[in-house]
Design a protein around this motif. Structure first.
Motif, PDB file in Angstrom:
ATOM      1  N   ALA A 171      54.730 -43.380 -45.771  1.00  0.00           N
ATOM      2  CA  ALA A 171      53.692 -44.402 -45.614  1.00  0.00           C
ATOM      3  C   ALA A 171      54.023 -45.637 -46.450  1.00  0.00           C
ATOM      4  CB  ALA A 171      52.333 -43.839 -46.005  1.00  0.00           C
TER       5      ALA A 171
ATOM      6  N   TRP B  99      39.842 -42.636 -47.595  1.00  0.00           N
ATOM      7  CA  TRP B  99      40.088 -43.723 -46.660  1.00  0.00           C
ATOM      8  C   TRP B  99      39.173 -44.878 -47.026  1.00  0.00           C
ATOM      9  CZ3 TRP B  99      44.327 -43.796 -44.095  1.00  0.00           C
ATOM     10  CH2 TRP B  99      44.919 -42.608 -43.657  1.00  0.00           C
TER      11      TRP B  99
ATOM     12  N   SER C 246      48.076 -44.579 -50.878  1.00  0.00           N
ATOM     13  CA  SER C 246      48.879 -43.388 -50.587  1.00  0.00           C
ATOM     14  C   SER C 246      49.146 -43.197 -49.095  1.00  0.00           C
ATOM     15  CB  SER C 246      48.205 -42.138 -51.156  1.00  0.00           C
ATOM     16  OG  SER C 246      46.912 -41.972 -50.627  1.00  0.00           O
ATOM     17  N   ASP C 247      48.470 -43.959 -48.247  1.00  0.00           N
ATOM     18  CA  ASP C 247      48.669 -43.807 -46.805  1.00  0.00           C
ATOM     19  C   ASP C 247      48.023 -44.986 -46.100  1.00  0.00           C
ATOM     20  OD1 ASP C 247      49.461 -42.693 -44.354  1.00  0.00           O
ATOM     21  OD2 ASP C 247      48.257 -40.878 -44.578  1.00  0.00           O
ATOM     22  N   TRP C 248      48.322 -45.124 -44.829  1.00  0.00           N
ATOM     23  CA  TRP C 248      47.711 -46.145 -43.993  1.00  0.00           C
ATOM     24  C   TRP C 248      47.610 -45.593 -42.580  1.00  0.00           C
ATOM     25  CZ3 TRP C 248      50.733 -47.146 -39.885  1.00  0.00           C
ATOM     26  CH2 TRP C 248      52.121 -47.032 -40.022  1.00  0.00           C
TER      27      TRP C 248
ATOM     28  N   GLY D  67      50.411 -43.817 -37.971  1.00  0.00           N
ATOM     29  CA  GLY D  67      50.380 -43.629 -39.417  1.00  0.00           C
ATOM     30  C   GLY D  67      49.616 -42.373 -39.764  1.00  0.00           C
ATOM     31  N   SER D  68      48.752 -42.453 -40.775  1.00  0.00           N
ATOM     32  CA  SER D  68      47.966 -41.294 -41.234  1.00  0.00           C
ATOM     33  C   SER D  68      48.890 -40.107 -41.509  1.00  0.00           C
ATOM     34  CB  SER D  68      46.878 -40.931 -40.224  1.00  0.00           C
ATOM     35  OG  SER D  68      45.993 -42.007 -40.038  1.00  0.00           O
ATOM     36  N   PHE D  69      49.982 -40.392 -42.177  1.00  0.00           N
ATOM     37  CA  PHE D  69      51.010 -39.390 -42.439  1.00  0.00           C
ATOM     38  C   PHE D  69      50.483 -38.208 -43.247  1.00  0.00           C
ATOM     39  CE2 PHE D  69      53.036 -43.595 -42.133  1.00  0.00           C
ATOM     40  CZ  PHE D  69      53.817 -43.382 -41.007  1.00  0.00           C
ATOM     41  N   THR D  70      49.591 -38.477 -44.192  1.00  0.00           N
ATOM     42  CA  THR D  70      49.063 -37.388 -45.022  1.00  0.00           C
ATOM     43  C   THR D  70      48.157 -36.460 -44.217  1.00  0.00           C
ATOM     44  OG1 THR D  70      47.226 -38.774 -45.816  1.00  0.00           O
ATOM     45  CG2 THR D  70      49.235 -38.706 -47.165  1.00  0.00           C
TER      46      THR D  70
ATOM     47  N   LYS E 260      44.464 -45.410 -47.251  1.00  0.00           N
ATOM     48  CA  LYS E 260      44.048 -44.277 -48.083  1.00  0.00           C
ATOM     49  C   LYS E 260      44.440 -44.626 -49.507  1.00  0.00           C
ATOM     50  CE  LYS E 260      44.022 -39.849 -46.859  1.00  0.00           C
ATOM     51  NZ  LYS E 260      44.545 -38.498 -46.553  1.00  0.00           N
TER      52      LYS E 260
ATOM     53  N   ALA F 273      55.201 -37.445 -47.125  1.00  0.00           N
ATOM     54  CA  ALA F 273      54.285 -38.213 -46.276  1.00  0.00           C
ATOM     55  C   ALA F 273      53.894 -39.519 -46.959  1.00  0.00           C
ATOM     56  CB  ALA F 273      53.051 -37.388 -45.949  1.00  0.00           C
ATOM     57  N   THR F 274      53.591 -39.444 -48.237  1.00  0.00           N
ATOM     58  CA  THR F 274      53.226 -40.651 -48.984  1.00  0.00           C
ATOM     59  C   THR F 274      54.401 -41.612 -49.055  1.00  0.00           C
ATOM     60  OG1 THR F 274      51.552 -39.452 -50.249  1.00  0.00           O
ATOM     61  CG2 THR F 274      52.379 -41.507 -51.197  1.00  0.00           C
TER      62      THR F 274
END
Length: 164
Positions: free
Chosen positions: A49, A86, A125-127, A137-140, A73, A45-46
């Motif tokens: 992203a 976040w 680590s994410d967006w 987004g927000s894959f994590t 994130k 996931a990271t």
């Protein structure tokens, strides 16, 4: 090393308009899930992203109609403990980025909810953002749904517009 990743179940600070400060999150909706370093789902996931981070950052600088709540994130380290938060809103600086921490820390003690923090691209680590009421987004967070009860995950998907 222990890594705490925020589920941001409340996501109110991350998603709902007008709550991007230190006030207002329902503490009952906020939860921390622990992932082992190198967890394959979280690592994927990271990676996903980060592979699309440049496109996200360009979009956040000139948001199209129907988009809002752009967020990053970021990882915050306190000794041997790392926790992900976040940051909403965020902005570019000469040395990286800065923004407001939108989650209550549980594992680290060197930051507080609502604090303005500075960070670099290496800390991201994410967006995510909202487009026409749906999360992009927000894959994590999507990985975290796998660790939640079906009821919790379905609630989050419905309430906040996650399509994962």
């Amino acid at each position: 090393m222990k890594i705490a990743v925020r589920t941001t179940l409340s996501l109110m600070l991350a998603i709902l308009p007008g709550l991007a400060g230190a006030q207002g999150a329902d503490p009952g909706d906020d939860k921390t899930l622990i992932f082992a370093p190198g967890d394959p789902d979280m690592a994927a996931a990271t990676a996903r992203a980060l592979a699309s981070l440049d496109e996200f950052l360009a979009l956040s600088e000139t948001p199209p109609s129907g988009t809002d709540r752009f967020k990053l994130k970021v990882k915050v380290r306190d000794g041997n403990v790392t926790e992900h938060f976040w940051v909403i809103p965020f902005r570019r600086t000469e040395t990286g980025f800065a923004g407001i921490l939108a989650n209550e820390p549980e594992e680290v003690h060197n930051v507080v909810l609502g604090q303005n923090i500075e960070f670099t691209r290496n800390d991201i680590s994410d967006w995510g953002y909202t487009r026409d009421g749906h999360q992009v987004g927000s894959f994590t967070v999507c990985v975290m749904f796998k660790r939640m009860s079906k009821e919790e995950a379905d609630y989050m998907r419905g309430k906040y517009g996650f399509d994962c």
